[in-house]
Structure formats: structure tokens, C-alpha cells
Design an enzyme around this catalytic site. Sequence first.
Site, short mmCIF file in Angstrom:
data_model
loop_
_atom_site.label_atom_id
_atom_site.label_comp_id
_atom_site.label_asym_id
_atom_site.label_seq_id
_atom_site.Cartn_x
_atom_site.Cartn_y
_atom_site.Cartn_z
CB CYS A 3 -0.91 -0.01 1.22
SG CYS A 3 -1.79 1.54 1.46
CG HIS A 96 -4.27 3.59 3.59
ND1 HIS A 96 -3.20 2.86 4.08
CD2 HIS A 96 -4.57 4.50 4.54
CE1 HIS A 96 -2.87 3.33 5.28
NE2 HIS A 96 -3.70 4.33 5.58
CG HIS A 98 -7.31 8.84 1.18
ND1 HIS A 98 -7.41 7.56 0.70
CD2 HIS A 98 -7.65 9.65 0.13
CE1 HIS A 98 -7.79 7.59 -0.56
NE2 HIS A 98 -7.95 8.84 -0.93
CG HIS A 100 -9.25 13.89 -1.45
ND1 HIS A 100 -8.31 13.96 -2.46
CD2 HIS A 100 -9.69 12.61 -1.43
CE1 HIS A 100 -8.20 12.77 -3.03
NE2 HIS A 100 -9.03 11.93 -2.42
P1 DGP Z 1 -8.64 8.76 -4.06
O1 DGP Z 1 -9.12 8.93 -5.45
O2 DGP Z 1 -9.62 9.32 -3.05
O3 DGP Z 1 -8.22 7.34 -3.75
O4 DGP Z 1 -7.36 9.69 -3.95
C1 DGP Z 1 -6.06 9.21 -3.81
C2 DGP Z 1 -5.15 10.33 -4.18
O5 DGP Z 1 -3.83 9.98 -3.79
C3 DGP Z 1 -5.08 10.62 -5.68
O6 DGP Z 1 -5.73 11.83 -5.93
C4 DGP Z 1 -3.62 10.72 -6.00
C5 DGP Z 1 -2.94 10.63 -4.65
N1 DGP Z 1 -1.72 9.84 -4.68
C6 DGP Z 1 -1.55 8.62 -5.22
N2 DGP Z 1 -0.29 8.21 -5.04
C7 DGP Z 1 0.34 9.17 -4.34
C8 DGP Z 1 1.67 9.33 -3.86
O7 DGP Z 1 2.53 8.46 -3.99
N3 DGP Z 1 1.95 10.48 -3.22
C9 DGP Z 1 1.01 11.45 -3.02
N4 DGP Z 1 1.40 12.55 -2.37
N5 DGP Z 1 -0.25 11.35 -3.46
C10 DGP Z 1 -0.58 10.21 -4.12
#
Ligand code: DGP
Length: 108
Positions: A3, A96, A98, A100
Site C-alpha cells: 500500500c 487506504h 483518507h 481530501h
Molecule cells: P482517491 O481517489 O480518493 O483514492 O485519492 C487518492 C489520491 O492519492 C489521488 O488523488 C492521487 C494521490 N496519490 C496517489 N499516489 C500518491 C503518492 O505516492 N503520493 C502522493 N502525495 N499522493 C498520491
Amino acid sequence: MTCIFCQIAVRRLPADILYEDDDLIVFKEVNPEAPIHLLIVSRVHIDTLNSLDEQSVGLMAKMVLVAKRIAEDLKTQSGYRLVINCGREAGQVVLHLHMHFMGGWRKK
Ligand code: DGP
């Protein structure tokens, strides 16, 4: 550990971290959709909101409280949006839990 967010939480992957405590870590979204776009992430791996239970529900309250404090610290109290995508159908990409945090359109 596969993850991405679990790896960020233990610093195996880099991220621009703004805040962390025993339960949560907050870092910048890699593809921001607002002037300020952060992810508030639980340290413990919970895949989606559907897996939340009586034991873990307190995390949600902490996430909201941290969001409020971030808005104060970054002076974006005049407008911010909190979004939780639950499930692929709703656009959840990282499985996972989270939240926004989006704001900063007009700083107070
Ligand atoms: P969701 O669509 O709610 O699962 O949003 C997950 C967000 O996580 C997506 O908008 C892009 C962000 N994301 C994915 N991989 C990474 C990463 O490695 N680093 C960061 N900072 N954000 C990431």
C-alpha cells in the site's frame, strides 16, 4: 507492504508531509485539484469507509479536527472542502482510508 499510503506513513516512500501524530499523517496530494490539496491519512491500514467500525470510527473525528486545524494554520477558514471517496465506483484510487482537504481559493 504494497500500500502506497502505508509506505508513506513509515517513510519508505517520500511525501511532502505537513503534519503527523500517532494516528494520522497529512501530506500534499500529488495531483492537486485546488490551490491547497492535502490528504489526511490514517496510519493504520483501513481499506475503505465501509470497513470502519466502532473501534476505528474515532479516526474520522480526528481527521475532521485535524482538517479544521489545518484550515486555521493555512488561513483557509473562509472555504475548504473535505472529501472521502469510498470504493472504486466513487473514484477511490488508493484503497487506504483518507480524506481530501481542498482549499486556498481565496486566502483570508
Ligand atoms: P482517491 O481517489 O480518493 O483514492 O485519492 C487518492 C489520491 O492519492 C489521488 O488523488 C492521487 C494521490 N496519490 C496517489 N499516489 C500518491 C503518492 O505516492 N503520493 C502522493 N502525495 N499522493 C498520491
